[in-house]
Design an enzyme around this catalytic site. Structure first.
Site, PDB file in Angstrom:
ATOM      1  N   THR A 181       0.731  -1.280  -0.208  1.00 37.12           N
ATOM      2  CA  THR A 181       0.061  -0.006  -0.004  1.00 37.12           C
ATOM      3  C   THR A 181       0.917   1.293  -0.042  1.00 37.12           C
ATOM      4  O   THR A 181       0.603   2.226  -0.606  1.00 37.12           O
ATOM      5  CB  THR A 181      -0.870   0.020   1.265  1.00 37.12           C
ATOM      6  OG1 THR A 181      -1.495  -1.188   1.156  1.00 37.12           O
ATOM      7  CG2 THR A 181      -1.666   1.296   1.293  1.00 37.12           C
ATOM      8  N   ASP A 188       2.005  -7.135  -4.148  1.00 38.37           N
ATOM      9  CA  ASP A 188       1.169  -6.985  -2.736  1.00 38.37           C
ATOM     10  C   ASP A 188       1.722  -7.983  -1.861  1.00 38.37           C
ATOM     11  O   ASP A 188       2.140  -9.238  -2.469  1.00 38.37           O
ATOM     12  CB  ASP A 188      -0.422  -7.392  -3.257  1.00 38.37           C
ATOM     13  CG  ASP A 188      -1.237  -7.130  -1.784  1.00 38.37           C
ATOM     14  OD1 ASP A 188      -2.135  -6.480  -1.825  1.00 38.37           O
ATOM     15  OD2 ASP A 188      -1.040  -8.112  -0.941  1.00 38.37           O
ATOM     16  N   SER A 189       1.905  -7.818  -0.769  1.00 38.77           N
ATOM     17  CA  SER A 189       2.831  -8.552   0.189  1.00 38.77           C
ATOM     18  C   SER A 189       1.896 -10.025   0.279  1.00 38.77           C
ATOM     19  O   SER A 189       2.676 -10.844   0.737  1.00 38.77           O
ATOM     20  CB  SER A 189       3.256  -8.105   1.280  1.00 38.77           C
ATOM     21  OG  SER A 189       2.013  -8.018   2.548  1.00 38.77           O
ATOM     22  N   SER A 190       0.710 -10.002   0.039  1.00 40.51           N
ATOM     23  CA  SER A 190       0.175 -11.304  -0.027  1.00 40.51           C
ATOM     24  C   SER A 190       0.755 -12.547  -0.880  1.00 40.51           C
ATOM     25  O   SER A 190       0.643 -13.369  -0.800  1.00 40.51           O
ATOM     26  CB  SER A 190      -1.496 -11.167  -0.127  1.00 40.51           C
ATOM     27  OG  SER A 190      -1.762 -10.282   0.593  1.00 40.51           O
ATOM     28  N   ASP A 205       0.869  -6.966   5.173  1.00 37.69           N
ATOM     29  CA  ASP A 205       0.137  -8.244   5.148  1.00 37.69           C
ATOM     30  C   ASP A 205       1.029  -9.099   5.983  1.00 37.69           C
ATOM     31  O   ASP A 205       0.872  -9.949   6.817  1.00 37.69           O
ATOM     32  CB  ASP A 205      -0.654  -8.749   4.141  1.00 37.69           C
ATOM     33  CG  ASP A 205      -1.946  -7.880   3.793  1.00 37.69           C
ATOM     34  OD1 ASP A 205      -2.155  -7.012   4.924  1.00 37.69           O
ATOM     35  OD2 ASP A 205      -2.543  -7.722   2.891  1.00 37.69           O
ATOM     36  N   THR A 234       2.045 -21.162  20.890  1.00 40.29           N
ATOM     37  CA  THR A 234       0.705 -20.993  21.484  1.00 40.29           C
ATOM     38  C   THR A 234       0.056 -20.102  20.611  1.00 40.29           C
ATOM     39  O   THR A 234       0.684 -19.150  19.899  1.00 40.29           O
ATOM     40  CB  THR A 234       0.752 -20.276  22.931  1.00 40.29           C
ATOM     41  OG1 THR A 234      -0.378 -20.025  23.355  1.00 40.29           O
ATOM     42  CG2 THR A 234       1.852 -18.997  22.842  1.00 40.29           C
ATOM     43  N   GLN A 235      -1.256 -20.233  20.627  1.00 43.17           N
ATOM     44  CA  GLN A 235      -2.097 -19.208  19.906  1.00 43.17           C
ATOM     45  C   GLN A 235      -2.274 -17.884  20.475  1.00 43.17           C
ATOM     46  O   GLN A 235      -2.751 -17.003  20.134  1.00 43.17           O
ATOM     47  CB  GLN A 235      -3.543 -19.985  19.625  1.00 43.17           C
ATOM     48  CG  GLN A 235      -3.476 -21.370  18.830  1.00 43.17           C
ATOM     49  CD  GLN A 235      -5.036 -21.974  18.843  1.00 43.17           C
ATOM     50  OE1 GLN A 235      -5.968 -21.140  19.146  1.00 43.17           O
ATOM     51  NE2 GLN A 235      -5.187 -23.133  18.537  1.00 43.17           N
ATOM     52  N   CYS A 236      -2.003 -17.792  21.705  1.00 48.74           N
ATOM     53  CA  CYS A 236      -2.014 -16.546  22.453  1.00 48.74           C
ATOM     54  C   CYS A 236      -1.046 -15.803  21.902  1.00 48.74           C
ATOM     55  O   CYS A 236       0.120 -16.110  21.481  1.00 48.74           O
ATOM     56  CB  CYS A 236      -1.627 -16.798  23.950  1.00 48.74           C
ATOM     57  SG  CYS A 236      -2.953 -17.699  24.840  1.00 48.74           S
TER      58      CYS A 236
HETATM   59  N1  ASP Z   1      -2.338  -5.838   0.984  1.00 46.63           N
HETATM   60  C1  ASP Z   1      -1.308  -5.059   1.142  1.00 46.63           C
HETATM   61  C2  ASP Z   1       0.190  -5.514   1.313  1.00 46.63           C
HETATM   62  O1  ASP Z   1       0.310  -6.271   2.397  1.00 46.63           O
HETATM   63  C3  ASP Z   1      -1.516  -4.331   2.316  1.00 46.63           C
HETATM   64  C4  ASP Z   1      -0.396  -3.521   2.865  1.00 46.63           C
HETATM   65  O2  ASP Z   1       0.534  -2.931   2.248  1.00 46.63           O
HETATM   66  O3  ASP Z   1      -0.419  -2.935   4.150  1.00 46.63           O
HETATM   67  O4  ASP Z   1       1.024  -5.551   0.234  1.00 46.63           O
END
Ligand code: ASP
Length: 342
Positions: free
Chosen positions: A15, A59-61, A92, A277-279
């Site tokens: 972003t 996009d970091s996804s 992300d 842990t999930q915590c």
């Molecule tokens: N979807 C975006 C990413 O991780 C969100 C961000 O940049 O904060 O690339």
């Protein structure tokens, strides 16, 4: 005479680097050649900046271990040409990248600061401008001629956090990252207050990079009612080398016979099971409750207070190094880059 710091900015996407197309209103990556028009104050920042944009920007996804290798190779190549590195990255998966880089860059003695934003740089209320400028300032900061932050860290909103201790915890707040088990390395207000007791101490050893990563890993997140089929489906993945068992509380799991048998069979097959842990805060303490005692008995490794993001990255790094099973298990319970507290 003090020399100006020189910083290499690596722009991966996310972003932060977006601006709104004046005609369509859609967000699109902006050309970093125009960065000084976008943030004129960079002209007065007091250090020399160079920019490297990845192509394509992602996009970091879509982040992938191959991309981590590219980042590490650039840092290695430019290590002696710059005082510090700033990586602009989508938020992300930033915690995963920061964790991975911490393991891949052994003996890092310069700052590698990741930052990004929730609102694009091209928007009036953006958090990106402040994040970017402060990340540069931190990467350039020195004390007695030595970098103040000789480690991989994430700067977001007003905190500098150890990279391999963070998780993204908020999808819209500017304060998006959390480090439940380790204090901030710095807090930023009128001044940048460094918490020197918590910052890694530099050494004089040369940088060693690790670019072999093995992604034959999986995460098994427990929930009440998890079925044998689900557990089996994960543990029987062909070629699987290690699994993070995301357990309840202080490392607890169901005591059903079938469950323990599935885990035990996997361990007998040479699969490493790490209990995380999930915590969001606190540590796994195998044996504290009866519900975790059995896990210890069959050979599940306690991951202490490591985050899942860091555990995944650490497993990829350790497995990629082809250490013996015994050594891998030992290193999992050792703090290599300050990623866990024993
Ligand atoms: N979807 C975006 C990413 O991780 C969100 C961000 O940049 O904060 O690339």
């Amino acid at each position: 005479m003090t020399t100006r710091s020189s910083i290499l900015v690596l722009y991966t996407g996310g972003t932060i680097g977006m601006i709104q197309n004046a005609e369509t209103g859609a967000l699109q990556p902006f050309n970093f050649d125009k960065i000084y028009d976008q943030i004129p104050v960079l002209n007065r920042i007091g250090c020399d900046l160079k920019f490297h944009s990845f192509d394509p920007l992602i996009d970091s996804s879509n982040m992938h271990p191959d991309f981590w290798v590219k980042l590490v190779e650039i840092i290695d190549k430019e290590y002696h040409n710059y005082d510090g590195f700033v990586i602009l990255h989508g938020s992300d998966t930033m915690a995963y990248t920061a964790s991975a880089l911490s393991f891949m860059l052994e003996n890092l003695n310069k700052p590698v600061i990741l930052t990004g934003s929730q609102l694009p740089l091209g928007m009036i209320r953006t958090d990106g401008r402040e994040n970017f400028i402060t990340a540069i300032e931190i990467a350039a900061s020195k004390k007695n001629g030595l970098p103040i932050i000789p480690e991989v860290a994430i700067y977001f909103e007003n905190k500098l956090l150890r990279g391999n201790r963070t998780s993204k915890m908020n999808a819209e707040n500017f304060n998006a990252f959390f480090s439940g088990n380790y204090p901030p390395l710095a807090e930023v207000g009128v001044h940048i207050k460094y918490n020197s007791n918590y910052i890694r101490k530099a050494n004089s050893k040369p940088l060693i990079i690790h670019t072999n990563l093995n992604n034959k890993v999986a995460i098994l997140k427990l929930f009440p009612g998890i079925s044998q089929m689900t557990v089996q489906a994960i543990l029987k993945i062909p070629g699987l080398k290690a699994v993070i068992l995301e357990s309840f509380g202080a490392g607890n799991a169901p005591t059903d016979k079938w469950f323990l048998k599935e885990l035990n069979d996997a361990i007998q097959d040479g699969i490493i099971l790490v209990n995380v842990t999930q915590c969001k805060e606190g540590s796994v303490e195998i044996g504290k409750y009866e519900t975790s005692m059995n896990l210890g008995k069959i050979g599940v490794i306690g991951g202490y207070d490591i985050t899942t993001e860091s555990a995944i990255a650490k497993l990829m790094y350790l497995l990629g190094n082809n250490f013996t099973l015994t050594k891998t298990k030992k290193l999992l319970q050792t703090s290599l880059r300050g990623e866990l507290t024993i």
